[in-house]
Design an enzyme around this catalytic site. Structure first.
Site, short mmCIF file in Angstrom:
data_model
loop_
_atom_site.label_atom_id
_atom_site.label_comp_id
_atom_site.label_asym_id
_atom_site.label_seq_id
_atom_site.Cartn_x
_atom_site.Cartn_y
_atom_site.Cartn_z
N LYS A 163 -13.42 -3.87 10.33
CA LYS A 163 -14.22 -2.95 9.40
C LYS A 163 -15.62 -2.72 9.92
O LYS A 163 -16.09 -1.52 9.90
CB LYS A 163 -14.03 -3.41 8.14
CG LYS A 163 -12.62 -3.67 7.56
CD LYS A 163 -12.58 -4.71 6.26
CE LYS A 163 -11.23 -4.95 5.72
NZ LYS A 163 -11.15 -5.90 4.81
N VAL A 209 0.96 -1.48 0.05
CA VAL A 209 -0.07 0.01 -0.05
C VAL A 209 0.92 1.26 0.18
O VAL A 209 0.43 2.46 -0.94
CB VAL A 209 -0.96 -0.08 1.11
CG1 VAL A 209 -1.85 1.33 1.20
CG2 VAL A 209 -1.87 -1.19 1.06
N1 HSE Z 1 -7.27 -9.10 3.85
C1 HSE Z 1 -8.15 -8.08 3.39
C2 HSE Z 1 -9.38 -8.73 2.52
C3 HSE Z 1 -7.58 -6.98 2.72
O1 HSE Z 1 -9.28 -9.87 1.91
O2 HSE Z 1 -10.40 -8.13 2.28
C4 HSE Z 1 -7.79 -5.59 3.01
O3 HSE Z 1 -8.35 -5.16 4.25
#
Ligand code: HSE
Length: 430
Positions: free
Chosen positions: A207, A15
């Site tokens: 998230k 990133v």
């Molecule tokens: N490992 C995460 C996914 C990537 O597979 O969505 C970014 O948050």
């Protein structure tokens, strides 16, 4: 021309390098859009000698990212190291303490320390940008915080982990085994460093906790998220789900109710016609339901250098333009402490798969357990006939309470004719 926005970047992995590449590619376009240039004046990473495919000329090199955050002359520190604690947290805290804005892609950090960091940033009068922390390139934080600012939001849900969505999609399309598909996802660079964060639902829960706070104006409460991953999803379940008109998706779902906030991450059966059922492979999607706007759907790439850099630089553009909004949509001091709604109170329909020995009376015992808990069955399916051997039996229930379902499954699991632990997947209507 206005003075440039000087930034310091901590972490030059996928990133970080992607962010530098984007800034180099679109330098002039961004200068026009912001009214000032965005200039990387300092960087920090573990290995100075590594070729990252980007030009680091003219940038100060720092071995110590936290010292860079505290001492560099940059206005913004971009934290792209990752991890809930350790160096990443030290970098953000040092940046804020020295009056610098922070932009981060770090969902674990925000999920664990989001409220405290927002309080510290707002007290110092600096921004804490984290568009890249949720759903990669999908601008869902901006959509919730700004585009939907005029709405009361009551439910938000989505596919928040590309690795799990890729695994479930590929298992369904090819019939391949879970482990083989996970290895592919790791090779493609989508999986977290520790893949259990992906497949056990933790990354999606990080998230979801962030989205919940932005959507409902409450403190970030990661420990309250009910989390289940996809390790136990078998090809058999994927196949039966298809026959019944569903796909299996790992969803994060947050709902504001009169008795608290429900936050859950677990595999779900979603109807084939639901918009979210069409989101396949590594793609992420978020559905937000507002009282005036109704249902809105956002979809795109949730990981990878380009999409994540797109979100990081969008936050930098806001800072360069002087565009400021409260971190979690309301000032951090006003974030509500809303109680968590326990999972036992969840109500919904259920898919149950049992492996039962094919002999008279077994189904009567199973359905007795449901009857005793007042759980009503919608349909039942038995495939194959193998007297004396275990065969799959699928049961679909009407809406019932999770606590009743748990009690019924405990009774069913100890029946002599039930071969394996029962498999339960919640059905979401949408
Ligand atoms: N490992 C995460 C996914 C990537 O597979 O969505 C970014 O948050």
């Amino acid at each position: 021309m206005n003075t440039p926005l000087h930034i310091a970047v901590a972490g030059l992995g996928t990133v970080g390098a992607g962010t530098l590449k984007l800034l180099q590619t679109h330098g002039e376009m961004l200068r026009q859009r912001c009214g000032r240039a965005i200039v990387v004046s300092a960087v920090s990473a573990r290995d100075k000698g590594r070729d990252r495919g980007v030009d680091l000329d003219g940038m100060e090199w720092h071995d110590d990212a936290a010292a860079m955050a505290a001492q560099s002359g940059a206005e913004v520190v971009v934290e792209l190291i990752g991890g809930a604690d350790g160096v990443a947290k030290a970098v953000c805290e040092a940046a804020i303490a020295s009056g610098k804005h922070v932009v981060t892609a770090n969902k674990a950090l925000l999920a664990h320390h989001g409220t405290a960091l927002a309080l510290a940033a707002e007290a110092k009068g600096v921004s804490l940008g984290f568009e890249a922390a949720v759903a990669g390139g999908v601008p869902i934080i901006k959509a919730l915080r700004e585009g939907l600012a005029a709405n009361g939001l009551s439910r938000i849900y989505g596919i928040l982990n590309g690795t799990c969505n890729y695994i479930l999609t590929t298992m369904r399309e090819t019939g391949a085994k879970f482990e083989a598909v996970l290895a592919d996802a790791q090779e493609l660079g989508y999986a977290e460093a520790d893949p259990s964060f992906d497949i056990d639902g933790i990354d999606a829960a990080h998230k979801l906790a962030i989205l919940t706070s932005v959507a409902f104006g409450c403190e970030v409460n990661f420990p309250a998220v009910h989390i289940e991953g996809i390790r136990d999803i078998s090809s058999l379940d994927i196949q039966f789900a298809g026959e019944l008109g569903y796909k299996i998706k790992l969803l994060g779902i947050a709902r504001l109710t009169g008795s608290g906030v429900e936050q859950r991450v677990h595999p779900c059966l979603v109807p084939l016609a639901a918009p979210i059922a069409h989101v396949e492979g590594v793609f992420n999607a978020v559905v937000a339901e507002g009282d005036f706007v109704d249902t809105t759907v956002y979809q795109g790439r949730g990981a990878g250098a380009g999409p994540t850099a797109s979100a990081v630089v969008a936050d930098l553009v806001d800072i360069a333009r002087g565009h400021r909004v409260p971190t979690f949509a309301v000032p951090a001091t006003a974030l509500a402490k809303i109680p968590a709604r326990p999972m036992e109170r969840h109500r919904g329909a259920y898919y149950i798969r049992l492996m039962v020995v094919d002999k008279p009376g077994v189904i009567a015992d199973v359905t007795a357990a449901f009857r005793d808990e007042e759980i009503s069955l919608e349909s039942m399916l038995q495939r194959g006939r193998a007297p004396g051997e275990a065969v799959p039996v699928i049961l679909i229930t009407h809406d019932t309470e999770e606590s009743a379902m748990s009690r019924a499954l405990e009774k069913i699991a100890i029946l002599e004719a039930v071969a394996d632990p029962p498999r339960m997947i919640r059905i979401e209507g949408f």
